[in-house]
Design an enzyme around this catalytic site. Structure first.
Site, mmCIF file in Angstrom:
data_model
loop_
_atom_site.group_PDB
_atom_site.id
_atom_site.type_symbol
_atom_site.label_atom_id
_atom_site.label_comp_id
_atom_site.label_asym_id
_atom_site.label_seq_id
_atom_site.Cartn_x
_atom_site.Cartn_y
_atom_site.Cartn_z
ATOM 1 C CE LYS A 250 -4.259 -0.311 0.817
ATOM 2 N NZ LYS A 250 -5.128 -0.980 -0.162
ATOM 3 C CB THR B 16 -2.199 -3.642 -0.615
ATOM 4 O OG1 THR B 16 -3.558 -3.407 -0.947
ATOM 5 C CG2 THR B 16 -1.472 -4.312 -1.771
ATOM 6 C CG ASP B 17 -7.375 -3.446 3.804
ATOM 7 O OD1 ASP B 17 -7.579 -2.231 3.610
ATOM 8 O OD2 ASP B 17 -7.875 -4.084 4.750
ATOM 9 C CG PHE C 94 28.561 28.912 -15.317
ATOM 10 C CD1 PHE C 94 29.167 27.735 -14.866
ATOM 11 C CD2 PHE C 94 27.963 28.908 -16.568
ATOM 12 C CE1 PHE C 94 29.172 26.590 -15.654
ATOM 13 C CE2 PHE C 94 27.958 27.767 -17.357
ATOM 14 C CZ PHE C 94 28.567 26.610 -16.896
ATOM 15 N NE ARG D 62 26.004 31.117 -11.620
ATOM 16 C CZ ARG D 62 25.896 29.938 -12.199
ATOM 17 N NH1 ARG D 62 25.311 29.824 -13.380
ATOM 18 N NH2 ARG D 62 26.377 28.840 -11.632
ATOM 19 C CD GLN E 77 27.832 21.545 -13.239
ATOM 20 O OE1 GLN E 77 27.682 22.691 -12.808
ATOM 21 N NE2 GLN E 77 27.589 21.241 -14.502
ATOM 22 C CG ASN F 86 21.449 26.751 -12.204
ATOM 23 O OD1 ASN F 86 21.149 27.602 -11.375
ATOM 24 N ND2 ASN F 86 22.483 26.875 -13.020
ATOM 25 C CG HIS G 32 18.446 29.042 -15.100
ATOM 26 N ND1 HIS G 32 19.786 28.794 -14.907
ATOM 27 C CD2 HIS G 32 17.960 27.964 -15.770
ATOM 28 C CE1 HIS G 32 20.104 27.634 -15.442
ATOM 29 N NE2 HIS G 32 19.011 27.105 -15.973
HETATM 30 O O1 LIG Z 1 26.423 26.196 -12.561
HETATM 31 C C1 LIG Z 1 26.142 25.984 -13.751
HETATM 32 N N1 LIG Z 1 26.498 24.807 -14.342
HETATM 33 C C2 LIG Z 1 26.215 24.515 -15.645
HETATM 34 O O2 LIG Z 1 26.570 23.427 -16.155
HETATM 35 C C3 LIG Z 1 25.509 25.494 -16.368
HETATM 36 N N2 LIG Z 1 25.053 25.531 -17.662
HETATM 37 C C4 LIG Z 1 24.419 26.725 -17.819
HETATM 38 O O3 LIG Z 1 23.854 27.106 -18.890
HETATM 39 N N3 LIG Z 1 24.470 27.456 -16.665
HETATM 40 C C5 LIG Z 1 25.145 26.700 -15.757
HETATM 41 N N4 LIG Z 1 25.472 26.927 -14.453
#
Ligand SMILES: O=c1[nH]c(=O)c2[nH]c(=O)[nH]c2[nH]1
Length: 311
Positions: free
Chosen positions: A18, A66-67, A169, A186, A234, A260, A262
């Site tokens: 369940k 499952t009950d 970046f 950023r 990353q 991410n 944005h």
């Molecule tokens: O931190 C980031 N990693 C990426 O691999 C990536 N690719 C992207 O377009 N912006 C970012 N920013």
């Protein structure tokens, strides 16, 4: 598991149980029981074992309904209480495997929704709560199987964090389709899904303090996110996972899924205004999705990499 039916087809991996049992446990403490504690869980049960006949012949002799698994979740909340998502899941998994021979392995998945107390200074009793909006705690316990293993994976999801600077970046690979501008300052924002696997030592220790461990890991994830001067999400991911492994000796492996989120600078030129990294448009999709596992040397990772995580 697979079984040859004697026909052209083979029954492959299968499990049943369940899903999404929403169990809320109130514990009354204090002399008059007016101090309440709350644990609010979503518990899913999956059983694996000798289920060839139920699929192939319609013989349900091995099939615990499952009950019944649903009833067990609620009965255990009363009989044993809920100390933590992990402890509750371990108890359930062991129960299913030990109580019914056809059940060889049980997997219990738990989400926990946190509640904060609403402070009421004029009242001694405490039974009012406000849902704490930060994150959902998760746990997955797998017990049994051929090796009789106990595997505990704790986690969290929906933990949204943002650094308003200290993120760059640039220096990335470019081809004819690359339009992204290099960023030297950023916003870095993400909604963290994190899972971490505990060593056998921790998993098998009945007194292990799962709640304390959870708080410790969450604090480390947040501190590392805040402390890291980031050149990519990353790199931040790796720093966050390493911070957990550094400080939590019973954690062997950390997997993070980091969308991410944005934030794009808005072009204010048409209004004769200069945008000095102040006004952003927060896009909810599409999003970069950065995912990775960091584990101790010599440890084989166990956390699934195929789970689909959305932003
Ligand atoms: O931190 C980031 N990693 C990426 O691999 C990536 N690719 C992207 O377009 N912006 C970012 N920013």
């Amino acid at each position: 598991m697979s079984s040859n039916t004697g026909n052209r087809y083979v029954l492959g991996q299968n499990q049943y149980g369940k899903a999404e049992n929403r169990v809320v446990k109130i514990t009354r403490t204090g002399n008059d029981g007016s101090w309440h504690e709350i644990r609010d869980l979503n518990v899913s049960v999956a059983l694996r074992g000798e289920y060839r006949d139920v699929h192939l012949t319609g013989d349900n002799a091995n099939c615990l309904p499952t009950d019944t698994t649903k009833n067990t979740v609620f009965a255990f909340a009363k009989e044993h209480g809920i100390d933590s998502p992990e402890a509750f899941a371990i108890r359930l998994a062991k129960h299913f495997v030990h109580s019914q021979a056809p059940i060889h392995e049980a997997q219990i998945r738990v989400e926990e929704y946190a509640w904060d107390r609403i402070p009421v200074p004029t009242r001694r009793d405490q039974h009012s709560f406000v849902r704490s909006g930060q994150e959902v705690r998760t746990a997955q316990v797998t017990y049994g199987g051929n090796s009789g293993r106990l595997e505990v994976i704790s986690g969290l999801k929906e933990l949204t964090v943002l650094n308003s600077t200290n993120s760059e970046f640039h220096g990335f690979l470019k081809d004819k389709y690359t339009t992204l501008k290099e960023a030297h300052d950023r916003i870095l924002a993400t909604k963290v899904t994190g899972r971490w696997a505990h060593s056998v030592v921790a998993s098998g220790d009945e007194d292990f303090d799962w709640d304390r461990s959870y708080k410790d890991v969450k604090r480390r994830l947040l501190e590392a996110f805040a402390d890291t001067y980031s050149y990519s999400l990353q790199q931040t991911l790796n720093q966050m996972a390493e911070r957990v492994l550094d400080g939590c000796p019973t954690v062997n492996e950390v997997r993070l899924n980091l969308p991410n989120k944005h934030h794009f600078l808005v072009d204010l030129d048409p209004f004769g205004l200069k945008n000095d990294n102040e006004v952003y448009y927060a896009a909810d999709r599409m999003y970069g999705l950065i995912e990775g596992t960091v584990h101790r040397d010599g440890v084989s990772p166990v956390i699934a990499t195929s789970d689909w995580v959305t932003g």
